[in-house]
Design a protein around this motif. Structure first.
Motif, PDB file in Angstrom:
ATOM      1  N   ALA A 335      53.711  68.924 178.958  1.00 28.18           N
ATOM      2  CA  ALA A 335      54.483  70.060 178.460  1.00 28.18           C
ATOM      3  C   ALA A 335      55.831  70.105 179.169  1.00 28.18           C
ATOM      4  N   GLY A 336      56.869  70.380 178.400  1.00 24.74           N
ATOM      5  CA  GLY A 336      58.211  70.437 178.968  1.00 24.74           C
ATOM      6  C   GLY A 336      58.901  69.103 179.094  1.00 24.74           C
ATOM      7  N   ARG A 337      58.244  68.021 178.631  1.00 24.92           N
ATOM      8  CA  ARG A 337      58.853  66.698 178.735  1.00 24.92           C
ATOM      9  C   ARG A 337      59.140  66.134 177.338  1.00 24.92           C
ATOM     10  N   ASP A 338      59.815  66.936 176.527  1.00 22.76           N
ATOM     11  CA  ASP A 338      60.214  66.461 175.202  1.00 22.76           C
ATOM     12  C   ASP A 338      61.280  65.383 175.282  1.00 22.76           C
ATOM     13  N   ASP A 339      61.771  65.115 176.508  1.00 25.75           N
ATOM     14  CA  ASP A 339      62.728  64.032 176.676  1.00 25.75           C
ATOM     15  C   ASP A 339      62.051  62.663 176.628  1.00 25.75           C
ATOM     16  N   LEU A 340      60.733  62.624 176.820  1.00 31.83           N
ATOM     17  CA  LEU A 340      60.023  61.343 176.763  1.00 31.83           C
ATOM     18  C   LEU A 340      59.892  60.898 175.311  1.00 31.83           C
ATOM     19  N   PRO A 341      59.910  59.599 175.060  1.00 31.41           N
ATOM     20  CA  PRO A 341      59.804  59.124 173.678  1.00 31.41           C
ATOM     21  C   PRO A 341      58.495  59.570 173.038  1.00 31.41           C
ATOM     22  N   LEU A 342      58.593  60.182 171.866  1.00 35.47           N
ATOM     23  CA  LEU A 342      57.392  60.630 171.166  1.00 35.47           C
ATOM     24  C   LEU A 342      56.528  59.448 170.736  1.00 35.47           C
ATOM     25  N   SER A 343      57.145  58.289 170.627  1.00 38.11           N
ATOM     26  CA  SER A 343      56.377  57.099 170.271  1.00 38.11           C
ATOM     27  C   SER A 343      55.524  56.603 171.428  1.00 38.11           C
ATOM     28  N   SER A 344      55.771  57.125 172.635  1.00 38.20           N
ATOM     29  CA  SER A 344      54.962  56.755 173.798  1.00 38.20           C
ATOM     30  C   SER A 344      53.765  57.695 173.896  1.00 38.20           C
ATOM     31  N   VAL A 345      52.847  57.371 174.844  1.00 37.00           N
ATOM     32  CA  VAL A 345      51.740  58.287 175.121  1.00 37.00           C
ATOM     33  C   VAL A 345      51.946  58.983 176.457  1.00 37.00           C
ATOM     34  N   GLY A 346      53.164  58.881 176.996  1.00 32.59           N
ATOM     35  CA  GLY A 346      53.513  59.651 178.178  1.00 32.59           C
ATOM     36  C   GLY A 346      53.107  59.002 179.480  1.00 32.59           C
ATOM     37  N   VAL A 414      54.436  49.517 180.118  1.00 36.41           N
ATOM     38  CA  VAL A 414      54.758  50.632 181.001  1.00 36.41           C
ATOM     39  C   VAL A 414      56.201  50.468 181.465  1.00 36.41           C
ATOM     40  N   SER A 415      56.916  51.571 181.507  1.00 35.38           N
ATOM     41  CA  SER A 415      58.307  51.533 181.956  1.00 35.38           C
ATOM     42  C   SER A 415      58.373  51.709 183.469  1.00 35.38           C
ATOM     43  N   ALA A 416      59.543  51.477 184.017  1.00 33.86           N
ATOM     44  CA  ALA A 416      59.747  51.657 185.455  1.00 33.86           C
ATOM     45  C   ALA A 416      59.471  53.097 185.869  1.00 33.86           C
ATOM     46  N   GLU A 417      59.612  54.036 184.926  1.00 32.45           N
ATOM     47  CA  GLU A 417      59.360  55.460 185.224  1.00 32.45           C
ATOM     48  C   GLU A 417      57.902  55.844 185.015  1.00 32.45           C
ATOM     49  N   GLY A 418      57.074  54.879 184.643  1.00 32.78           N
ATOM     50  CA  GLY A 418      55.645  55.172 184.458  1.00 32.78           C
ATOM     51  C   GLY A 418      55.269  55.647 183.079  1.00 32.78           C
ATOM     52  N   VAL A 419      56.152  55.501 182.097  1.00 33.36           N
ATOM     53  CA  VAL A 419      55.848  55.926 180.729  1.00 33.36           C
ATOM     54  C   VAL A 419      55.127  54.789 180.000  1.00 33.36           C
ATOM     55  N   VAL A 420      53.982  55.114 179.458  1.00 31.04           N
ATOM     56  CA  VAL A 420      53.128  54.121 178.809  1.00 31.04           C
ATOM     57  C   VAL A 420      53.297  54.206 177.296  1.00 31.04           C
ATOM     58  N   SER A 421      53.401  53.051 176.656  1.00 29.79           N
ATOM     59  CA  SER A 421      53.478  52.979 175.188  1.00 29.79           C
ATOM     60  C   SER A 421      52.404  52.026 174.695  1.00 29.79           C
ATOM     61  N   LEU A 422      51.658  52.476 173.691  1.00 33.14           N
ATOM     62  CA  LEU A 422      50.609  51.657 173.103  1.00 33.14           C
ATOM     63  C   LEU A 422      51.179  50.797 171.991  1.00 33.14           C
ATOM     64  N   ILE A 423      50.766  49.545 171.956  1.00 36.09           N
ATOM     65  CA  ILE A 423      51.205  48.636 170.899  1.00 36.09           C
ATOM     66  C   ILE A 423      50.141  48.515 169.832  1.00 36.09           C
ATOM     67  N   ASP A 424      48.924  48.185 170.212  1.00 40.35           N
ATOM     68  CA  ASP A 424      47.834  48.109 169.245  1.00 40.35           C
ATOM     69  C   ASP A 424      46.549  47.750 169.955  1.00 40.35           C
ATOM     70  N   ARG A 425      45.466  47.770 169.189  1.00 44.10           N
ATOM     71  CA  ARG A 425      44.185  47.313 169.702  1.00 44.10           C
ATOM     72  C   ARG A 425      44.212  45.809 169.887  1.00 44.10           C
ATOM     73  N   LEU A 426      43.655  45.354 171.001  1.00 47.25           N
ATOM     74  CA  LEU A 426      43.602  43.924 171.281  1.00 47.25           C
ATOM     75  C   LEU A 426      42.916  43.171 170.153  1.00 47.25           C
ATOM     76  N   LYS A 427      41.821  43.736 169.640  1.00 46.04           N
ATOM     77  CA  LYS A 427      41.048  43.039 168.618  1.00 46.04           C
ATOM     78  C   LYS A 427      41.621  43.208 167.224  1.00 46.04           C
ATOM     79  N   GLU A 428      42.630  44.081 167.068  1.00 45.67           N
ATOM     80  CA  GLU A 428      43.175  44.324 165.741  1.00 45.67           C
ATOM     81  C   GLU A 428      44.510  43.635 165.517  1.00 45.67           C
ATOM     82  N   LEU A 429      45.030  42.980 166.547  1.00 49.52           N
ATOM     83  CA  LEU A 429      46.277  42.257 166.369  1.00 49.52           C
ATOM     84  C   LEU A 429      46.091  41.147 165.341  1.00 49.52           C
ATOM     85  N   ILE A 430      47.060  41.033 164.454  1.00 49.29           N
ATOM     86  CA  ILE A 430      47.030  40.009 163.407  1.00 49.29           C
ATOM     87  C   ILE A 430      47.782  38.788 163.916  1.00 49.29           C
TER      88      ILE A 430
END
Length: 525
Positions: A335-346, A414-430
């Motif tokens: 909460a209060g961190r709307d500056d983080l990319p919404l495409s990330s999981v924080g 993961v970014s240098a600031e600790g922000v994590v972004s999901l790409i996809d499931r390991l088993k679902e990558l095409i």
């Protein structure tokens, strides 16, 4: 080196879930409304809820239910679910929550695998419940129908029994609180063993970051039987003394009516609801001005869709990540961190450490000093991580390695600031001509088209038998896109190897009750 939360660790009380939520109620709390039935508007105060929980625990104990027993709860969201779920735990038993959409066979499998000896359900689900109970050997007097059915005890019977809540002494760190079953995308679903400490820890880890407070009215449409609804909606809201407004299932007009009429301030959703909030014209017919926050989980939320919801509703939109095996939250946008990319999981929640591992070499991927890391499988440790899969040491050892790292099966950066972004499931990558293509990225691209209402991408096969990206598309009402139009749209926005090469128009994307795309239902279609 592993990475941790930028936030300091929090204290994790050495308590059972019941003690955490109900023994600290103040006189003022007792008069506060805890749960509202969204359909009828009926209210239950915290004081009445605690009395109901204690009465249910007493009634179950009088029927011989206690420590070491497993009780199944098969019900959609309702005030009764809130009382019964906590009553089972108050009695010292373990709750296994059954998907409200489960067939009789699926109910039977979960009852047998969990070892449940009692099943509580509701009359609309009685047919599947009775079939499952009979197949699992549960007698009819152990099948309780909360809203009443001939030949079965009801919730009213439990509440009227007058039996006192039992004295229960358990070790929160080892005693199983719940046995939810994983989605079973491959093979038979697995029982996830979560202790009281697991659940208490995750509520404590998440509470300040999620931002629900005592003045919030929290819409609870995501199912309590799913770990996201159980921890992040139900128990976190109760801990914060917020008011829960329940819905048994998602229906857009009813959803919008309840948010409007109940003046809901905090709305938890899954991505399919976000798509509706972003695109459906019906949204404009309701007053949703009370909403200050929308929080998405259970599946990846596309950043553009989330941004469209934020602009349309004039509120904060955030998302998080987790899995049943982590009770479930490991990352979220605070909460209060709307500056983080919404495409990330924080950021990672307190008291956890994580690392990224190369899926092929198992070498640790370093956190960069600037910018974003290379992608790798997200691995996690923490007090919220399950103690294992029920009666399945092999599956446990494949998920939690000898060093204690839980392997999520999800590819992240993961970014240098600790922000994590999901790409996809390991088993679902095409794998297309040696390149890795993430279905989630292509689904986000497809959803950016104004005439596409929903989409899913899986690995298909071309005439030569090679794997290719294949899209299933649901069009907006009145849209006239062709398959080639869809392929051209994507081709103009992605690298050549990521292009969608087959398109199928369908009426609806199959999804689980928690909003995850059921890709297995689309493969081969």
């Amino acid at each position: 080196m592993p990475f941790r939360s930028p936030r300091p660790d929090v204290e994790i009380p050495d308590l059972t879930l019941y003690d955490l939520l109900f023994t600290s109620l103040s006189p003022e709390d007792l008069e506060k409304v805890a749960v509202v039935d969204g359909a009828s508007g009926a209210e239950t105060t915290y004081g009445a809820l605690r009395d109901q929980v204690d009465a249910i625990a007493g009634a179950l104990a009088a029927r011989g239910v206690g420590v070491g027993d497993v009780v199944a709860l098969h019900s959609p969201n309702s005030p009764a679910f809130v009382a019964v779920f906590h009553g089972i735990l108050r009695a010292g038993a373990t709750a296994t929550t059954v998907n409200a959409l489960a067939t009789g066979h699926e109910v039977a499998v979960q009852l047998e695998d969990s070892g449940a000896g009692t099943l509580l359900t509701v009359s609309p689900l009685l047919s599947a419940a009775a079939e499952g109970a009979a197949a699992a050997g549960i007698p009819s007097d152990r099948l309780i129908v909360l809203d009443g059915a001939e030949g079965h005890d009801s919730l009213a019977d439990l509440l009227a029994s007058g039996a006192p809540a039992p004295e229960v002494s358990v070790d929160p760190s080892t005693h199983l609180a719940v046995l939810p079953f994983s989605s079973g995308t491959t093979g038979r679903p697995k029982g996830v063993m979560l202790t009281h400490r697991n659940l208490v820890a995750n509520v404590a880890q998440s509470a300040d970051l999620v931002g629900v407070g005592p003045d919030d009215r929290v819409l609870a449409v995501l199912p309590f039987f799913h770990i996201y609804g159980m921890t992040v909606l139900l128990d976190l809201a109760l801990l914060q003394r917020a008011t829960l407004v329940t819905m048994p299932r998602f229906d857009l007009p009813e959803f919008l009516r309840i948010v409007q009429d109940q003046r809901c301030t905090f709305v938890f959703i899954a991505p399919p609801i976000a798509v509706a909030l972003a695109k459906h014209p019906l949204v404009d017919e309701f007053d949703l001005s009370a909403v200050t926050a929308v929080f998405s989980g259970a599946a990846p939320l596309d950043g553009e869709v989330g941004g469209a919801v934020a602009r349309r509703l004039g509120c904060s939109v955030r998302q998080g990540y987790g899995m049943t095996e982590m009770s479930p939250v490991s990352q979220l946008i605070p909460a209060g961190r709307d500056d983080l990319p919404l495409s990330s999981v924080g950021i990672t929640v307190p008291n956890m450490e994580c690392m990224l591992q190369d899926p092929a070499t198992r070498e640790e991927i370093p956190v960069p000093s600037t910018g974003v890391s290379e992608p790798g499988e997200l691995c996690c440790k923490g007090p919220n991580v399950m103690i294992g899969y029920l009666n399945n040491e092999q599956a446990t050892s494949l998920t939690i390695d000898e060093d204690g790292w839980l392997h999520t099966g999800d590819i992240a950066t993961v970014s240098a600031e600790g922000v994590v972004s999901l790409i996809d499931r390991l088993k679902e990558l095409i794998k297309y001509k040696g390149y890795q293509v993430a279905p989630a990225e292509l689904e986000a691209t497809l959803l950016a088209h104004p005439q596409i209402a929903d989409a899913a991408v899986v690995g298909g096969r071309d005439e030569a038998g090679e794997e290719i990206p294949k899209a299933f598309v649901v069009l907006q009402e009145g849209a006239e896109l062709t398959e080639q139009d869809v392929m051209d749209f994507v081709a103009g926005r992605v690298a050549p190897y990521k292009k969608v090469r087959q398109v199928v128009m369908i009426d609806a994307i199959p999804k689980s009750s928690s909003g995850k795309i059921l890709r297995r239902n689309l493969r081969g279609a």
